[in-house]
Design a protein around this motif. Structure first.
Motif, PDB file in Angstrom:
ATOM      1  N   LEU A 154       5.958   1.633   0.178  1.00  0.00           N
ATOM      2  CA  LEU A 154       4.633   1.273   0.967  1.00  0.00           C
ATOM      3  C   LEU A 154       4.716  -0.208   1.696  1.00  0.00           C
ATOM      4  N   LYS A 155       5.227  -1.020   0.762  1.00  0.00           N
ATOM      5  CA  LYS A 155       5.277  -2.598   1.304  1.00  0.00           C
ATOM      6  C   LYS A 155       6.003  -2.562   2.372  1.00  0.00           C
ATOM      7  N   GLN A 156       7.097  -1.841   2.499  1.00  0.00           N
ATOM      8  CA  GLN A 156       7.929  -1.885   3.617  1.00  0.00           C
ATOM      9  C   GLN A 156       7.453  -1.087   4.878  1.00  0.00           C
ATOM     10  N   ALA A 157       6.908  -0.161   4.469  1.00  0.00           N
ATOM     11  CA  ALA A 157       5.982   0.742   5.712  1.00  0.00           C
ATOM     12  C   ALA A 157       4.804   0.116   6.164  1.00  0.00           C
ATOM     13  N   ALA A 158       4.166  -0.890   5.280  1.00  0.00           N
ATOM     14  CA  ALA A 158       2.925  -1.559   5.878  1.00  0.00           C
ATOM     15  C   ALA A 158       3.581  -2.703   6.772  1.00  0.00           C
ATOM     16  N   LYS A 159       4.635  -3.228   6.246  1.00  0.00           N
ATOM     17  CA  LYS A 159       5.042  -4.226   7.394  1.00  0.00           C
ATOM     18  C   LYS A 159       5.659  -3.766   8.650  1.00  0.00           C
ATOM     19  N   MET A 160       6.127  -2.443   8.698  1.00  0.00           N
ATOM     20  CA  MET A 160       6.798  -1.980   9.981  1.00  0.00           C
ATOM     21  C   MET A 160       5.608  -1.523  10.756  1.00  0.00           C
ATOM     22  N   THR A 161       4.370  -0.854  10.312  1.00  0.00           N
ATOM     23  CA  THR A 161       3.281  -0.457  10.647  1.00  0.00           C
ATOM     24  C   THR A 161       2.382  -1.491  11.449  1.00  0.00           C
ATOM     25  N   VAL A 178      -4.458   5.327 -11.168  1.00  0.00           N
ATOM     26  CA  VAL A 178      -3.766   4.859 -12.419  1.00  0.00           C
ATOM     27  C   VAL A 178      -2.404   4.521 -12.291  1.00  0.00           C
ATOM     28  N   ALA A 179      -1.670   5.138 -11.246  1.00  0.00           N
ATOM     29  CA  ALA A 179      -0.405   4.863 -11.216  1.00  0.00           C
ATOM     30  C   ALA A 179       0.183   4.391 -10.064  1.00  0.00           C
ATOM     31  N   GLN A 180      -0.529   4.111  -9.065  1.00  0.00           N
ATOM     32  CA  GLN A 180      -0.270   3.668  -7.924  1.00  0.00           C
ATOM     33  C   GLN A 180      -1.599   2.895  -6.861  1.00  0.00           C
ATOM     34  N   LYS A 181      -1.694   1.863  -6.314  1.00  0.00           N
ATOM     35  CA  LYS A 181      -2.658   1.130  -5.684  1.00  0.00           C
ATOM     36  C   LYS A 181      -1.967   0.670  -4.231  1.00  0.00           C
ATOM     37  N   PRO A 182      -2.212   1.802  -3.465  1.00  0.00           N
ATOM     38  CA  PRO A 182      -1.555   1.339  -1.890  1.00  0.00           C
ATOM     39  C   PRO A 182      -2.125   0.147  -1.150  1.00  0.00           C
ATOM     40  N   LEU A 183      -3.672   0.040  -1.736  1.00  0.00           N
ATOM     41  CA  LEU A 183      -4.167  -1.128  -0.675  1.00  0.00           C
ATOM     42  C   LEU A 183      -3.527  -2.483  -1.324  1.00  0.00           C
ATOM     43  N   ALA A 184      -3.196  -2.605  -2.315  1.00  0.00           N
ATOM     44  CA  ALA A 184      -2.551  -3.794  -2.940  1.00  0.00           C
ATOM     45  C   ALA A 184      -0.999  -3.751  -2.416  1.00  0.00           C
ATOM     46  N   LEU A 185      -0.523  -2.778  -1.852  1.00  0.00           N
ATOM     47  CA  LEU A 185       0.956  -2.795  -1.559  1.00  0.00           C
ATOM     48  C   LEU A 185       1.085  -3.019   0.124  1.00  0.00           C
ATOM     49  N   GLY A 186      -0.341  -3.132   0.809  1.00  0.00           N
ATOM     50  CA  GLY A 186      -0.326  -3.338   2.021  1.00  0.00           C
ATOM     51  C   GLY A 186      -1.024  -2.239   2.954  1.00  0.00           C
ATOM     52  N   ALA A 187      -1.502  -1.093   2.350  1.00  0.00           N
ATOM     53  CA  ALA A 187      -1.920  -0.011   3.014  1.00  0.00           C
ATOM     54  C   ALA A 187      -3.282  -0.450   3.660  1.00  0.00           C
ATOM     55  N   ASP A 188      -3.894   0.347   4.783  1.00  0.00           N
ATOM     56  CA  ASP A 188      -5.015   0.018   5.326  1.00  0.00           C
ATOM     57  C   ASP A 188      -6.292   0.681   4.642  1.00  0.00           C
ATOM     58  N   LEU A 189      -5.807   2.030   4.643  1.00  0.00           N
ATOM     59  CA  LEU A 189      -6.709   2.971   4.061  1.00  0.00           C
ATOM     60  C   LEU A 189      -5.985   4.148   3.299  1.00  0.00           C
ATOM     61  N   VAL A 190      -6.895   4.376   2.298  1.00  0.00           N
ATOM     62  CA  VAL A 190      -6.475   5.363   1.266  1.00  0.00           C
ATOM     63  C   VAL A 190      -7.355   6.647   1.441  1.00  0.00           C
ATOM     64  N   VAL A 191      -6.455   7.605   1.304  1.00  0.00           N
ATOM     65  CA  VAL A 191      -7.296   9.003   1.190  1.00  0.00           C
ATOM     66  C   VAL A 191      -7.084   9.788   0.073  1.00  0.00           C
ATOM     67  N   HIS A 192      -8.013  10.651  -0.423  1.00  0.00           N
ATOM     68  CA  HIS A 192      -7.932  11.238  -1.679  1.00  0.00           C
ATOM     69  C   HIS A 192      -8.223  12.640  -1.610  1.00  0.00           C
ATOM     70  N   SER A 193      -7.548  13.534  -2.184  1.00  0.00           N
ATOM     71  CA  SER A 193      -8.180  14.801  -2.598  1.00  0.00           C
ATOM     72  C   SER A 193      -8.980  14.541  -4.124  1.00  0.00           C
ATOM     73  N   LEU A 194     -10.260  14.363  -4.068  1.00  0.00           N
ATOM     74  CA  LEU A 194     -10.851  14.357  -5.256  1.00  0.00           C
ATOM     75  C   LEU A 194     -10.837  15.590  -6.110  1.00  0.00           C
TER      76      LEU A 194
END
Ligand code: PLP
Length: 399
Positions: A154-161, A178-194
């Motif tokens: 995700l860090k690499q994908a965020a840089k490229m994007t 609990v296991a992964q926080k994409p925003l902290a790794l550079g993602a702009d939006l997180v989506v979930h199926s709750l």
């Protein structure tokens, strides 16, 4: 203090489609501020904002480390609202062919409305870079991918994007925060199926988009106009499920890894990101060290996969994942069957692939059922510390 009326530990369920305002000027003001910081200042109609839904949104934003959240009627509602909020005819989206089946078909539909969709193996950094090119609008990532469990850095994908001026959207349904926080790794939006791990009880459908208030606003707007809104009762139930997220996910993830190890020991072709044999194992250890509740088994054929499913007694034959109960599905003939055969094969989905979502049952019972369905002797070599001594009768009752 709970912060809720009467000092209640849980928020009230505000079942009201509409909200009165004390005078006309206040009504006019609320229409102006609606959708900004969701909540009371803008309350006038529950398709825009509702206090119980807002309580869930605040909780989810905190869990993912985001500024704002928009909760929707389903995971697909969230993905639709997030994409539509940032696309227009001519926009470019990059995604893997291996994503949840309905996400794949949604992107096909958007392509008919003038959105350019480029598919590539997003787990391959060179392929991802080439697909992004000089200019992109959205890169949509699932990691682990559904159902092949390949990972994307995700860090690499965020840089490229970001270098190509785009937004990185990440479907974090499999891992949960609990296991992964994409925003902290550079993602702009997180989506979930709750619907999955965050609610965790397989008793409702819901979704969410999380990120900065500015970016989430686009999804709020589409939720409102497409009517993909979550009702107060369902929001309250998701919030209740989310209170036990960490204990459930930790137990399910431990079960999944233990099952994967036991099956690998039996010589079964099995995939889980925390197995050393997984192609993205090194990345898994840093990006999602807590693992996930899903593993896959690759049996030799479609009929072998069907025979395995039909022999299961404890694990339910059902699509979905992340619930308290274990579920097994056959993506080839169910969730991904709408894709033409070459597309399924290109996405790494084989006729013998079984997706197993582990729940919180005693490990001993789970392993005995799975090994029984594989017609192997139930191997009793699991870690005694993980396997509870006594099985809980309700959880192991035969169907
Ligand atoms: N994202 C992933 C990874 C999924 O597995 C699913 C459903 O299985 C969805 C999104 C869609 O969620 P929902 O069924 O809540 O619309």
């Amino acid at each position: 203090m709970s912060g809720h009326p009467y000092g209640a530990i849980n928020p009230p369920v505000v079942r009201s489609s509409t909200f009165s305002y004390p005078n006309a000027a206040e009504g006019a003001r609320r229409f102006q501020v609606a959708g900004g910081a969701a909540g009371e200042p803008g309350l006038f109609y529950s398709r825009m904002d509702n206090p119980t839904v807002a309580a869930l949104e605040a909780h989810l934003a905190k869990l993912e480390g985001g500024e704002a959240c928009v909760a929707t009627a389903s995971g697909m509602g969230a993905i639709f609202a997030a994409l539509m909020g940032h696309l227009k005819p001519g926009s470019r989206v990059v995604a893997d062919p291996c994503v949840y089946g309905c996400t794949h078909t949604l992107l096909d539909k958007l392509a008919k409305w003038g959105v350019q969709v480029t598919r590539c193996d997003t787990s391959d950094p060179a392929a991802l870079k080439a697909a992004i090119g000089k200019k992109v609008d959205v890169v949509f990532i699932e990691t682990p991918m559904n159902p092949t469990l390949r990972l994307v850095d995700l860090k690499q994908a965020a840089k490229m994007t970001h270098a190509a001026g785009g937004l990185l959207m990440v479907d974090n349904t499999f891992c949960t925060p609990v296991a992964q926080k994409p925003l902290a790794l550079g993602a702009d939006l997180v989506v979930h199926s709750l619907t999955k791990g965050i609610n965790g009880h397989s008793d409702l459908l819901a979704g969410a988009v999380i990120g900065s208030a500015k970016l989430v606003r686009g999804a709020w707007d589409w939720r409102k106009d497409a009517g993909a809104v979550l009702d107060a009762d369902t929001a309250w139930h998701v919030l209740r499920g989310a209170q036990t997220l960490e204990v459930r996910v930790t137990r399910s993830n431990a079960n999944a890894l233990a099952v994967a190890k036991a099956l690998a020991g039996e010589g079964i072709t099995v995939s889980h990101p925390l197995l050393p044999s997984h192609p993205d194992h090194a990345l898994a250890k840093t990006q999602m060290p807590e693992g996930c509740c899903v593993l896959t088994l690759d049996l030799e054929s479609e009929s072998a996969a069907h025979r395995f499913l039909d022999r299961l007694k404890l694990v339910a034959r059902a699509v979905s994942l992340g619930g308290y109960e274990s579920l097994a599905s056959h993506p080839w003939s169910t969730t991904h069957s709408a894709l033409p055969e070459p597309a399924r094969r290109a996405a790494g989905i084989t006729p013998g692939l079984i997706r197993l979502s582990c729940g919180i049952e005693p490990l001993e019972a789970l392993l005995s059922d799975i090994l029984g369905a594989l017609q192997r002797r139930p191997a009793m070599r699991m870690n005694a510390k993980v396997a509870p001594k006594k099985m809980e009768p309700r959880l192991v009752a035969k169907k």
